[in-house]
Design a protein around this motif. Sequence first.
Motif, PDB file in Angstrom:
ATOM      1  N   ALA A 165       0.816  -1.228   0.000  1.00  0.00           N
ATOM      2  CA  ALA A 165       0.000   0.000   0.000  1.00  0.00           C
ATOM      3  C   ALA A 165       0.841   1.265   0.000  1.00  0.00           C
ATOM      4  CB  ALA A 165      -0.933  -0.005   1.211  1.00  0.00           C
ATOM      5  N   ALA A 166       2.136   1.150   0.284  1.00  0.00           N
ATOM      6  CA  ALA A 166       2.998   2.335   0.380  1.00  0.00           C
ATOM      7  C   ALA A 166       2.971   3.146  -0.910  1.00  0.00           C
ATOM      8  CB  ALA A 166       4.430   1.923   0.717  1.00  0.00           C
ATOM      9  N   GLY A 167       2.911   2.460  -2.048  1.00  0.00           N
ATOM     10  CA  GLY A 167       2.878   3.163  -3.327  1.00  0.00           C
ATOM     11  C   GLY A 167       1.628   3.999  -3.495  1.00  0.00           C
ATOM     12  N   ASP A 168       0.508   3.538  -2.936  1.00  0.00           N
ATOM     13  CA  ASP A 168      -0.749   4.289  -3.023  1.00  0.00           C
ATOM     14  C   ASP A 168      -0.747   5.500  -2.097  1.00  0.00           C
ATOM     15  OD1 ASP A 168      -2.139   2.531  -4.838  1.00  0.00           O
ATOM     16  OD2 ASP A 168      -2.329   1.119  -3.185  1.00  0.00           O
ATOM     17  N   LEU A 169      -0.130   5.343  -0.925  1.00  0.00           N
ATOM     18  CA  LEU A 169      -0.295   6.341   0.129  1.00  0.00           C
ATOM     19  C   LEU A 169       0.899   7.280   0.314  1.00  0.00           C
ATOM     20  CD1 LEU A 169      -2.129   4.217   2.841  1.00  0.00           C
ATOM     21  CD2 LEU A 169      -3.084   5.944   1.335  1.00  0.00           C
ATOM     22  N   GLY A 170       1.946   7.100  -0.500  1.00  0.00           N
ATOM     23  CA  GLY A 170       3.069   8.037  -0.403  1.00  0.00           C
ATOM     24  C   GLY A 170       4.174   7.585   0.515  1.00  0.00           C
ATOM     25  N   GLY A 171       4.214   6.300   0.867  1.00  0.00           N
ATOM     26  CA  GLY A 171       5.314   5.785   1.682  1.00  0.00           C
ATOM     27  C   GLY A 171       4.845   4.894   2.808  1.00  0.00           C
ATOM     28  N   ILE A 172       5.731   3.979   3.237  1.00  0.00           N
ATOM     29  CA  ILE A 172       5.400   3.042   4.319  1.00  0.00           C
ATOM     30  C   ILE A 172       5.127   3.792   5.618  1.00  0.00           C
ATOM     31  CG2 ILE A 172       7.819   2.698   4.989  1.00  0.00           C
ATOM     32  CD1 ILE A 172       5.246  -0.123   4.912  1.00  0.00           C
ATOM     33  N   GLU A 173       5.766   4.966   5.789  1.00  0.00           N
ATOM     34  CA  GLU A 173       5.550   5.731   7.012  1.00  0.00           C
ATOM     35  C   GLU A 173       4.105   6.197   7.127  1.00  0.00           C
ATOM     36  OE1 GLU A 173       8.596   8.045   4.633  1.00  0.00           O
ATOM     37  OE2 GLU A 173       7.380   6.289   4.218  1.00  0.00           O
ATOM     38  N   VAL A 174       3.418   6.288   5.969  1.00  0.00           N
ATOM     39  CA  VAL A 174       1.989   6.645   5.966  1.00  0.00           C
ATOM     40  C   VAL A 174       1.139   5.380   6.083  1.00  0.00           C
ATOM     41  CG1 VAL A 174       0.131   7.803   4.711  1.00  0.00           C
ATOM     42  CG2 VAL A 174       2.489   8.651   4.527  1.00  0.00           C
ATOM     43  N   SER A 175       1.404   4.400   5.231  1.00  0.00           N
ATOM     44  CA  SER A 175       0.554   3.195   5.207  1.00  0.00           C
ATOM     45  C   SER A 175       0.644   2.404   6.505  1.00  0.00           C
ATOM     46  CB  SER A 175       0.924   2.295   4.019  1.00  0.00           C
ATOM     47  OG  SER A 175       2.273   1.871   4.073  1.00  0.00           O
ATOM     48  N   ALA A 176       1.778   2.493   7.209  1.00  0.00           N
ATOM     49  CA  ALA A 176       1.916   1.760   8.479  1.00  0.00           C
ATOM     50  C   ALA A 176       0.976   2.298   9.549  1.00  0.00           C
ATOM     51  CB  ALA A 176       3.358   1.841   8.970  1.00  0.00           C
ATOM     52  N   ASN A 177       0.538   3.537   9.386  1.00  0.00           N
ATOM     53  CA  ASN A 177      -0.326   4.155  10.389  1.00  0.00           C
ATOM     54  C   ASN A 177      -1.773   4.315   9.929  1.00  0.00           C
ATOM     55  OD1 ASN A 177       1.614   4.766  12.538  1.00  0.00           O
ATOM     56  ND2 ASN A 177       2.586   6.071  11.008  1.00  0.00           N
ATOM     57  N   ARG A 178      -2.101   3.750   8.767  1.00  0.00           N
ATOM     58  CA  ARG A 178      -3.451   3.911   8.239  1.00  0.00           C
ATOM     59  C   ARG A 178      -4.220   2.599   8.379  1.00  0.00           C
ATOM     60  NH1 ARG A 178      -4.818   8.110   4.763  1.00  0.00           N
ATOM     61  NH2 ARG A 178      -2.953   9.016   5.662  1.00  0.00           N
ATOM     62  N   LEU A 179      -5.416   2.669   8.912  1.00  0.00           N
ATOM     63  CA  LEU A 179      -6.261   1.483   9.019  1.00  0.00           C
ATOM     64  C   LEU A 179      -7.038   1.289   7.721  1.00  0.00           C
ATOM     65  CD1 LEU A 179      -7.683   1.650  12.667  1.00  0.00           C
ATOM     66  CD2 LEU A 179      -5.482   0.825  11.833  1.00  0.00           C
ATOM     67  N   VAL A 180      -7.802   0.215   7.672  1.00  0.00           N
ATOM     68  CA  VAL A 180      -8.598  -0.083   6.484  1.00  0.00           C
ATOM     69  C   VAL A 180     -10.002  -0.535   6.894  1.00  0.00           C
ATOM     70  CG1 VAL A 180      -6.626  -0.736   5.053  1.00  0.00           C
ATOM     71  CG2 VAL A 180      -7.766  -2.485   6.424  1.00  0.00           C
ATOM     72  N   ILE A 181     -10.949  -0.274   6.012  1.00  0.00           N
ATOM     73  CA  ILE A 181     -12.268  -0.898   6.105  1.00  0.00           C
ATOM     74  C   ILE A 181     -12.325  -1.918   4.985  1.00  0.00           C
ATOM     75  CG2 ILE A 181     -14.751  -0.551   5.815  1.00  0.00           C
ATOM     76  CD1 ILE A 181     -14.395   2.233   7.042  1.00  0.00           C
ATOM     77  N   THR A 182     -12.683  -3.136   5.309  1.00  0.00           N
ATOM     78  CA  THR A 182     -12.704  -4.195   4.307  1.00  0.00           C
ATOM     79  C   THR A 182     -13.898  -5.109   4.495  1.00  0.00           C
ATOM     80  OG1 THR A 182     -11.428  -6.043   3.366  1.00  0.00           O
ATOM     81  CG2 THR A 182     -11.228  -5.701   5.733  1.00  0.00           C
ATOM     82  N   ILE A 183     -14.434  -5.616   3.377  1.00  0.00           N
ATOM     83  CA  ILE A 183     -15.403  -6.701   3.501  1.00  0.00           C
ATOM     84  C   ILE A 183     -14.664  -7.916   4.050  1.00  0.00           C
ATOM     85  CG2 ILE A 183     -16.874  -5.813   1.644  1.00  0.00           C
ATOM     86  CD1 ILE A 183     -15.727  -7.985  -0.193  1.00  0.00           C
ATOM     87  N   GLY A 184     -15.381  -8.846   4.657  1.00  0.00           N
ATOM     88  CA  GLY A 184     -14.743  -9.998   5.282  1.00  0.00           C
ATOM     89  C   GLY A 184     -14.681 -11.207   4.370  1.00  0.00           C
ATOM     90  N   LEU A 185     -14.021 -12.232   4.842  1.00  0.00           N
ATOM     91  CA  LEU A 185     -13.932 -13.472   4.070  1.00  0.00           C
ATOM     92  C   LEU A 185     -15.308 -14.113   3.921  1.00  0.00           C
ATOM     93  CD1 LEU A 185     -10.629 -14.946   5.567  1.00  0.00           C
ATOM     94  CD2 LEU A 185     -10.939 -13.838   3.341  1.00  0.00           C
ATOM     95  N   ASP A 186     -16.125 -14.031   4.986  1.00  0.00           N
ATOM     96  CA  ASP A 186     -17.468 -14.606   4.891  1.00  0.00           C
ATOM     97  C   ASP A 186     -18.359 -13.777   3.975  1.00  0.00           C
ATOM     98  OD1 ASP A 186     -19.032 -16.884   5.838  1.00  0.00           O
ATOM     99  OD2 ASP A 186     -20.365 -15.378   6.728  1.00  0.00           O
ATOM    100  N   THR A 187     -18.078 -12.478   3.873  1.00  0.00           N
ATOM    101  CA  THR A 187     -18.818 -11.626   2.939  1.00  0.00           C
ATOM    102  C   THR A 187     -18.633 -12.130   1.512  1.00  0.00           C
ATOM    103  OG1 THR A 187     -18.089  -9.794   4.370  1.00  0.00           O
ATOM    104  CG2 THR A 187     -19.291  -9.216   2.374  1.00  0.00           C
ATOM    105  N   ILE A 188     -17.418 -12.512   1.194  1.00  0.00           N
ATOM    106  CA  ILE A 188     -17.080 -12.931  -0.172  1.00  0.00           C
ATOM    107  C   ILE A 188     -17.810 -14.221  -0.551  1.00  0.00           C
ATOM    108  CG2 ILE A 188     -15.174 -13.720  -1.652  1.00  0.00           C
ATOM    109  CD1 ILE A 188     -13.350 -11.825   0.038  1.00  0.00           C
TER     110      ILE A 188
END
Length: 775
Positions: A248-271
């Motif tokens: 994700a570092a490439g999307d967010l401008g560096g690992i220093e950013v992506s390491a501190n960013r959470l995510v919202i995701t559908i779950g495995l059971d959702t799929i």
Amino acid sequence: MLSNYPLSEVEKCYLKASGVEEITTKIPYLTVDNFPKLGLLTACRFLEWAAHNPDGVISLPTGKTPEFFIKWTQFLLENWDSKKGKQIREEYGMSDLKKPVLKDLHFVQIDEFFPISSSQHNSFYHYVNKFYIDGFGLDPKKALLINSDEIPLAEGKHFSEVFPDLKVDLSLRFREASNRQEKLQQESIFLIDKWCGEFEQKIREKGGIGFFLGGIGPDGHIAFNTRGSDIFSTTRLTETNFETQAVAAGDLGGIEVSANRLVITIGLDTIVYNPEAVGIIIAAGEAKAQIVKDSLETDLTNIHPATVLQKLKNGRFYLTQGAASKLTDSINTYYKTGEWTQAKTEKSILELCKKLGKYASRLKLEDLKNDPYTSLIPGLSETTVASVIESTIEKLNRGIEKEENEVLLHTGPHHDDISLGILPHITNQLSEKTNEAHFSVLTSGFTAVTNTFVIDTLLHTKKLLDEDQIQMVNYEDFFQTGYKLKMDKDVYHYLTSVASEEPEQQKRGLCHRVVRAVVEVFDVKNTQKLRETINDVLSILKNSYDGEKNPPKIQKLKGMIREFEEELVWAHFGVKVRNVHHLRLGFYTGDIFTEQPDKKRDVEPIVEMFREINPTKISLTLDPEGSGPDTHYKVLQATAEAVRQWSKEKDLSDLRIIGYRNVWFKFEAAESNVIVPVSLGDLSVMEDSFANCYLSQVNASFPSYAHNGKFSTLAKRTWVNQLNDVQLLLGKDYFYQHDMAKVRASHGLIFFKDMNVEEFIAHARELEKSIEGMI
């Protein structure tokens, strides 16, 4: 196995074309030759499904992986009844299919960073609106999207007020808040959790996802369900792991950013909630081979999240041959079909050594006869192992041969690719005075330079200007012509400061080059304008969000910083600045999908460079499947076409092409035909030159998922592991008792492939065919 699963007409055609006769994995899979063709397969299957389910529920991926899926889907919809469109439909079982209409499909966004503004181009919300809602003509009213700006938080506040540093502390779910701000954050986290539950419910009210398409992460994650995720997980706010943050570092401008960013995701059971769902995972390149094997050959487990597709009768993996290369089926097919080659003999012997924990010299004929693969070696005898040892020694001998009177052109897609691939081999070549060496990086590489690095450098440049420490700006002709002169002096000054251990003078050397770059890029005519321009750039960068695409001139400035770094590396060995060529091919734009190379814009500059240098050897990264960044195989396309064009005007029968690999993908010993010894001194030079010269990369803002640190350390580990493999074949004593000091000093090995022009073009030809006529 296949009889237990319903294959669609498209899948039947691709299965037949793949030549795969037996599938024993726990989830069925299809294989294709390369990354673009993977996109075509996926597009055909999606349109086939959409034609039969015009109001179905779809969930499609973001990032670079679906590039060719998106392009082929749009191409087929726009060319359904054209000659090319009809040809594709006929070839892949779609000739009788009515053209699908996508506007009534219901779209479900898979995941999103949190928090992130929906207006940012690097938000997945922006991505799905651009490429799917608008790009596919879907109805936004029928879409379930994840918009961080609209998720309700405590007191009706925006996330920028609740989480001003964009960090969300999930421990607040379980502990007491210590102040008012934490109380606000705690209440907001519970509201986000409530929103996630409602999002999940809306998906289930639609009957669940009918068509799911996703990539697979290096840890095996699908959506943002990382390794260890609950098989029964649903939509949620969650943390990620290092591998996922690195990607994700490439999307967010560096690992220093992506390491501190959470995510919202559908779950495995959702799929897998809808038992009739088509669930497809796509993967390209040998870098994904091990996680693909683990996901397809392992029972349902939270350790390998993609095993959840075992729950779906329409669960599938679509793979390039490289991504499928470690599957037991693929290995069986490799050994049991087609002509038996020396590479098969070498590979099977080495794998047997690993399996039995024996050196090759200690293998008995009985060992070979009892192994399912070595037993297939034609004319198996007491001399078989000796022949492999002999062929490996021949490769090593080629790697220590002295090269003389060569004109060498070493090329790379990005800055540092050449160094990370074959630096010790190049140092051998440069030690011979009759050789002439040139280096060329084919893209600008600006995306690897963070805003923070440029801001820090420009602030220091301003300080030095204030202190009159950049005296060249005082010369009368500096802003007219002087800024173009004495580039070698910048390099020499910098490296002398490295030698004398003066970090402040190193910074000064960098700032000198940055001043030259600012003057060139922004057409600066005096010192006052220089200061104003630096302030303008600082203002733009400070007001940019992490990962935002920079204006073209700032992209060029960042690229010129990378170019200076490349010049520094080769100046270690006395290579002049004029022998380091910066091509800045136009397809490299910093967009989520870089363009395909254009024959005039991107190929002609390479041909012109060939004409000017007239090399006898050309090195390049050999990555036809896109194991590494997509720039690698696009540069390979452009270079192959340039070699083809050059061959029409010059006899290239004596030209040698050196195909190397680096931290993203690796040769196996059997694949290579040249092996070069690497000493501790070589390893030290590589590590030191990387740390001292690639200044923008030392903090590893965009690391490999395989190592949280410098790429040079990862390259070193690769070379050491390659020595371990070859030592199984030759024995350790072969190295430390060798007649030649260079071999005795071996503590690592480099593998590469030495080809003639015809062999090289054959490697690249299929890739070109796969996208011909699409764009």
